[in-house]
Write a protein that holds these residues in place. Structure first.
Motif, PDB file in Angstrom:
ATOM      1  N   VAL A 216       0.783  -1.120  -0.020  1.00  0.00           N
ATOM      2  CA  VAL A 216      -0.057  -0.161  -0.080  1.00  0.00           C
ATOM      3  C   VAL A 216       0.727   1.304  -0.139  1.00  0.00           C
ATOM      4  CG1 VAL A 216      -1.774   1.312   1.293  1.00  0.00           C
ATOM      5  CG2 VAL A 216      -2.002  -1.368   1.259  1.00  0.00           C
ATOM      6  N   ILE A 217       1.986   1.027   0.793  1.00  0.00           N
ATOM      7  CA  ILE A 217       2.850   2.427   0.644  1.00  0.00           C
ATOM      8  C   ILE A 217       3.381   2.554  -0.590  1.00  0.00           C
ATOM      9  CG2 ILE A 217       5.180   3.174   1.465  1.00  0.00           C
ATOM     10  CD1 ILE A 217       4.616   2.179   4.075  1.00  0.00           C
ATOM     11  N   LYS A 218       3.757   1.418  -1.471  1.00  0.00           N
ATOM     12  CA  LYS A 218       4.393   1.458  -2.558  1.00  0.00           C
ATOM     13  C   LYS A 218       3.356   2.115  -3.479  1.00  0.00           C
ATOM     14  CE  LYS A 218       6.645  -1.588  -5.988  1.00  0.00           C
ATOM     15  NZ  LYS A 218       6.678  -3.083  -6.264  1.00  0.00           N
ATOM     16  N   TRP A 219       2.139   1.914  -3.583  1.00  0.00           N
ATOM     17  CA  TRP A 219       0.901   2.390  -4.209  1.00  0.00           C
ATOM     18  C   TRP A 219       0.728   3.700  -3.960  1.00  0.00           C
ATOM     19  CZ3 TRP A 219      -3.865   4.246  -2.923  1.00  0.00           C
ATOM     20  CH2 TRP A 219      -4.708   4.552  -4.002  1.00  0.00           C
ATOM     21  N   ARG A 220       0.956   4.068  -2.618  1.00  0.00           N
ATOM     22  CA  ARG A 220       0.685   5.352  -2.296  1.00  0.00           C
ATOM     23  C   ARG A 220       1.990   6.481  -2.864  1.00  0.00           C
ATOM     24  NH1 ARG A 220      -1.490   5.005   3.952  1.00  0.00           N
ATOM     25  NH2 ARG A 220      -3.576   4.311   3.566  1.00  0.00           N
ATOM     26  N   LYS A 221       2.999   5.879  -3.154  1.00  0.00           N
ATOM     27  CA  LYS A 221       4.216   6.658  -3.401  1.00  0.00           C
ATOM     28  C   LYS A 221       4.090   7.111  -4.920  1.00  0.00           C
ATOM     29  CE  LYS A 221       7.871   5.326  -0.484  1.00  0.00           C
ATOM     30  NZ  LYS A 221       8.779   4.021  -0.257  1.00  0.00           N
ATOM     31  N   GLN A 222       3.072   6.634  -5.665  1.00  0.00           N
ATOM     32  CA  GLN A 222       3.085   6.809  -7.174  1.00  0.00           C
ATOM     33  C   GLN A 222       2.269   8.364  -7.272  1.00  0.00           C
ATOM     34  OE1 GLN A 222       1.131   4.039  -9.544  1.00  0.00           O
ATOM     35  NE2 GLN A 222       0.379   2.904  -7.739  1.00  0.00           N
ATOM     36  N   TYR A 223       1.466   8.508  -6.295  1.00  0.00           N
ATOM     37  CA  TYR A 223       0.586   9.650  -6.451  1.00  0.00           C
ATOM     38  C   TYR A 223       1.220  10.948  -5.421  1.00  0.00           C
ATOM     39  CZ  TYR A 223      -2.502   6.201  -8.174  1.00  0.00           C
ATOM     40  OH  TYR A 223      -2.992   5.223  -8.779  1.00  0.00           O
ATOM     41  N   PRO A 224       1.413  12.076  -5.949  1.00  0.00           N
ATOM     42  CA  PRO A 224       1.906  13.159  -5.189  1.00  0.00           C
ATOM     43  C   PRO A 224       1.273  13.772  -4.140  1.00  0.00           C
ATOM     44  CG  PRO A 224       1.609  13.876  -7.472  1.00  0.00           C
ATOM     45  CD  PRO A 224       1.236  12.375  -7.348  1.00  0.00           C
ATOM     46  N   ARG A 229       1.034  11.315   3.263  1.00  0.00           N
ATOM     47  CA  ARG A 229       0.037  10.300   4.080  1.00  0.00           C
ATOM     48  C   ARG A 229       0.284   8.956   3.892  1.00  0.00           C
ATOM     49  NH1 ARG A 229      -5.593  12.113   1.610  1.00  0.00           N
ATOM     50  NH2 ARG A 229      -6.095  10.393   2.762  1.00  0.00           N
ATOM     51  N   LEU A 230       1.701   8.743   3.565  1.00  0.00           N
ATOM     52  CA  LEU A 230       2.280   7.179   3.258  1.00  0.00           C
ATOM     53  C   LEU A 230       1.699   6.492   4.453  1.00  0.00           C
ATOM     54  CD1 LEU A 230       5.680   7.815   1.796  1.00  0.00           C
ATOM     55  CD2 LEU A 230       3.493   6.982   0.683  1.00  0.00           C
TER      56      LEU A 230
END
Lengths: 549, 410
Positions: A216-224, A229-230
């Motif tokens: 989920v952290i990896k997924w969140r990282k792709q959106y600025p 909110r990682l």
């Protein structure tokens, strides 16, 4: 042909050009008020908007009429089922107590004797114990030495624990028979109560505030916009599966052990457990969430009185875990079993993991292998523990529990040695706890007319919902296999883009997560032309009645 | 995942496998070393001469598993006997049903007739709360129980190859368990304390009886789904002047037909409750008819006479195993008759019977005979299921509860 087309075009044009309805501009004199009335100021940040969306969903689920539709509504977001943390009753890993307490939001109070509400029945219990003591002793002797039982042994579990559970099972049935037969004339609720052998107890809920998984952290990282909110915690779906030996239920609920206001007492606070459940030793499985208290919605006797569970699994635990952890494992089993059963019952009253209980529910749990007996009384005050509410919710559930007590020392030559009457008295007191009718509405979130789908008038809708609900909760395997990223794709397509010249067709190439598919995203059954209503009917597919959430 | 799909694509494991295959068939190349060495006068020896010896075979390790392995069923098995024993288990039925059961057990029938006391007790009207309880039990067993297991395949005789979707639901075993246990609980709770104190209830116990009949060794193995026992032997006042159905002649069929001969058996009968227990005398035995488990060995559907025959053989098994425990293995004519009540049910239909066991001398038709009083085919309800999404219980028959109650209290 041309004329016909022409005609159609003209009518279409007419529709656009000619205004069929008109309304005079309303001249409302009361448009102005003395003080200005502004619409509420809404926080328009992404976080707040998403929160409002979720709250809207919870409100929608609350407004659904029937129990079964609410259960389907809980499962609507996932076609392939939720990735649930699986809590089995008879698999308690080492040091699981903090996690189980947090996940069931239960404050545990160790006790020597039963809570004060039971003191009234102490005298009656003593009389009953005197009457049945010899019978119970006889039953223990007969089951140990007098009857040849043939137990079917399976290869899935160690033989020792199976034998222990089998003996406990027959003993529990005998003791239950003796006590209920004796009490049937003395207290009225025993005659009408239903006894279930080996019922199916399942419960499903969401727990928030759990650490974020790395994907989920990896997924969140792709959106600025998610960059800061990682580490925001996520919801975890949790599924409990239990199998008591025997459960007793009645038409009215048991009296609360403590006042409902006590639920907010800060003394009963439960420490938060944020680590991933994998760290304790629990695993995941894809399945639809199910809430089943041993019967389908619509049964007359909806509230549990007591349930008996086995403790054979303690024998399978590693010796190095120690006696203290074994005791905690029993507490964990009791809290899970009580919470799970009560949550499922609460779901049948129209509450869900998103819509909290408005009154407390109580159950009594007994864990035994025939010789050692632990007694638990559990009061369910809240079932709200998803991500938004886990920190805000002031209420907690309360579990009272004893240590394992010995009913007898040993059985030899047809005689029971060291029989402990106090243990039997505790057990009888649980039976004497009388259920009572409550003064308030027990089902505030269910419809007035329609509370279960059997009440729905529309034949098609009723049959469709009945079939869909049973299919959903059976969790039978899907006809087609689950979507999968093959290993070669991961290596040659995702991690190393060696096949860039191939057209993008697989879901991960198109940016689709197939597990985000909603439950109703499928083609409904096709109606063959011959079966469509006469004369001409354009409806190709059957209607579906998924709840609108 | 289909293998063929993936084989078409790049697959490193598959590639390696193929590579091994190719490399494994290498032909040795003549490098010319041999000639060079010989020219220098160095002797060359064949390598194969040194690897001629085969490696010694290793001893097999006896792996001790987690569970004890069952002994192989051959002539060295401790239970192996030369003489075959014709076996009837609770999953099998007799070809000729009740008639064949009569011949084997040497029993005469009193059809539609139960002892007077039971008939009188059956007339007693139970209070409404009890009947409500029975209705709840029926609904709970057929409708509200949450078991979801695979039910038998649905077949349409018109188009036998058509596959219907497999339905999940309550299996017949579970349905019968719930229904009979709940009804018995109700009976016990609404009976007098004296009646319940003198009785004991056990679930799923095995009875076995072995006996000789006209030079054939026969054994019955049966499971009593509920066995109610009491602290003194059951007795009935029976009438002797009723039209009995005499023992029929099965010619040309032999009475051991459809009972498979077995060579692995023990010659002792077994009654599940030991003689030290005071409440060991069998009172009522409940037998479930689970249509998915009970079959003819020739795959034809089970008929009504066969089901009725099952009741008789079951009651006979329990009664004889008890009598043999009481009077010894070789008892012939019993000093006092042994009575036992039997209730067989498939959930909906109830078959009541009372067996009077007089003799275990089963040869021929002469001499003392056993008597079977029975009242069959009482329907508890017409249908109970989800009918278009609604729980339904049609035509509840309160008489059946009366008989069950009478059987318990007699």
């Amino acid at each position: 042909m041309h004329l016909y087309k022409m005609h159609r075009k003209i009518t279409n044009l007419k529709k656009i050009l000619i205004r069929r309805y008109s309304q005079a501009a309303l001249l409302d004199q009361n448009e102005y008020t003395e003080t200005p009335e502004y619409p509420p100021i809404l926080d328009m940040s992404l976080k707040a908007r998403k929160l409002r969306e979720r709250e809207k969903l919870h409100e929608k689920i609350k407004n659904v009429n029937t129990v079964e539709e609410k259960q389907i509504a809980l499962n609507m977001p996932r076609y392939y089922g939720w990735k649930c943390v699986m809590l089995h009753e008879d698999k308690v890993p080492y040091n699981a107590m903090p996690m189980i307490q947090c996940y069931t939001r239960s404050h545990f109070i160790p006790i020597e004797k039963l809570p004060p509400t039971y003191t009234e029945s102490a005298l009656t219990a003593e009389i009953v114990v005197k009457e049945i003591k010899n019978l119970v002793e006889d039953a223990i002797c007969i089951e140990h030495e007098g009857v040849d039982h043939s137990f079917a042994v399976t290869l899935e579990k160690p033989v020792e624990s199976q034998k222990s559970d089998a003996l406990a099972n027959v003993l529990v049935k005998q003791i239950n028979r003796i006590i209920t037969n004796n009490l049937a004339d003395k207290v009225p609720h025993i005659l009408s109560a239903q006894v279930d052998y080996d019922p199916r107890h399942e419960a499903f809920w969401f727990v928030g505030g759990v650490d974020v998984p790395s994907n989920v952290i990896k997924w969140r990282k792709q959106y600025p916009w998610l960059k800061d909110r990682l580490d925001e915690p996520v919801d975890r779906p949790v599924q409990y599966l239990g199998a008591p030996f025997l459960a007793m239920r009645s038409h009215f609920p048991l009296k609360p052990i403590l006042e409902y206001s006590e639920a907010e007492n800060p003394e009963f606070k439960v420490p938060k457990f944020t680590y991933k459940p994998d760290t304790v030793g629990y695993f995941h499985a894809y399945r639809h969430g199910t809430n089943i208290p041993g019967y389908w919605p619509g049964d007359h006797d909806e509230f549990g009185l007591l349930s008996y569970h086995g403790r054979g699994h303690i024998l399978n635990r590693n010796v190095s875990f120690g006696t203290e952890d074994n005791l905690e494992a029993l507490h964990c089993q009791a809290m899970l079993a009580s919470f799970g059963w009560l949550l499922a019952q609460a779901n049948y009253q129209g509450f869900t993991t998103y819509n909290d209980l408005t009154y407390p529910l109580v159950t009594q749990t007994i864990i035994t292998d025939g010789q050692l007996w632990s007694f638990y009384a559990y009061q369910l005050n809240t079932i709200l523990m998803h991500n938004e509410k886990i920190d805000e919710n002031p209420k907690h559930n309360i579990c009272f529990g004893t240590k394992p007590l010995k009913l007898y020392e040993k059985v030899e030559n047809g005689k029971v040695y060291g029989f402990n009457e106090d243990v039997l008295k505790l057990l009888v007191q649980l039976y004497l706890n009388t259920p009572e009718e409550r003064e308030y509405d027990l089902k505030p979130y269910l419809g007035r007319e329609e509370q279960v789908i059997a009440d729905i008038e529309d034949d098609n809708k009723r049959c469709w919902l009945e079939k869909r609900y049973k299919h959903l909760v059976s969790n039978r395997p899907k006809h087609l296999l689950l979507p999968e990223i093959y290993l070669w794709e991961k290596i040659y397509k995702i991690e190393h883009k060696t096949r860039f010249f191939e057209p993008n067709r697989r879901p991960f190439e198109l940016g689709i997560n197939p597990f985000k598919r909603r439950l109703n995203e499928h083609l409904p059954p096709y109606i063959p032309k011959a079966l469509r209503p006469y004369p001409k009917h354009k409806k190709k597919f059957e209607t579906t009645y998924y709840p609108d959430v | 995942m289909k293998l063929s799909q993936v084989l078409n694509r790049q697959h490193i494991g598959f590639m390696f496998k193929k590579h091994w295959l190719v490399q494994g068939k290498r032909v040795p190349i003549d490098t010319g070393v041999e000639e060079v060495l010989r020219a220098k006068g160095i002797p060359v020896e064949d390598a194969l001469e040194f690897v001629k010896e085969k490696p010694e075979p290793r001893e097999r390790i006896n792996i001790v598993g987690q569970y004890e392995q069952p002994l192989p069923l051959d002539q060295n098995h401790p239970d192996y006997k030369e003489r075959p024993c014709y076996t009837l288990k609770n999953t099998n039925v007799l070809l000729e049903g009740i008639a064949q059961a009569q011949v084997i057990t040497k029993t005469i029938l009193a059809e539609d007739k139960l002892p007077q006391k039971i008939e009188e007790l059956a007339e007693v009207v139970a209070p409404k709360t009890v009947h409500d309880g029975v209705k709840k039990a029926i609904l709970s067993a057929n409708v509200f129980d949450t078991e979801q297991k695979k039910l038998p395949k649905i077949k349409d005789p018109e188009r036998p190859a058509y596959n219907f979707p497999r339905i999940l639901g309550i299996t017949d075993r579970r349905r019968n368990q719930i229904l009979t246990n709940k009804i018995l609980q109700l009976v016990e709770r609404s009976s007098d304390t004296e009646a319940t104190l003198s009785k004991y209830v056990v679930n799923d116990v095995e009875c076995k009886t072995v006996f000789d009949k006209e030079d054939d060794l026969i054994q019955f193995q049966d499971v009593s789904n509920i066995l109610v026992t009491s602290n003194k032997p059951l007795t009935h006042d029976t009438e002797k002047d009723i039209p009995f159905v005499e023992i029929p002649d099965l010619y040309p069929i032999k009475h051991t037909i459809t009972m498979p001969p077995e060579h692995f058996y023990t010659e002792t009968s077994k009654y599940p409750i030991r003689p030290t227990v005071s409440m060991r005398h069998p009172h009522t035995t409940w037998l479930h008819f689970n249509s998915t488990e009970v079959n003819n060995i020739y795959e034809t559907p089970v008929t009504l006479p066969q089901i009725l025959g099952r009741s008789l053989t079951h009651a006979f098994t329990v009664a004889t195993s008890y009598a043999k425990q009481l009077y010894g293995e070789n008892v012939k004519d019993l000093p006092e008759p042994v009575y036992i009540n039997c209730i067989q049910t498939d959930g909906q239909n109830y078959h009541f019977g009372v067996l009077e066991l007089n003799t275990l001398n089963l040869d021929g038709k002469e001499g003392a005979t056993n008597v079977w009083y029975c009242k069959n085919n009482l329907k508890l309800y017409d249908s109970s299921r989800y009918f278009s999404g609604m729980p339904v219980l049609e035509n509840y028959n309160p008489k059946v509860y009366g008989y069950i109650n009478a059987f318990y209290n007699c």
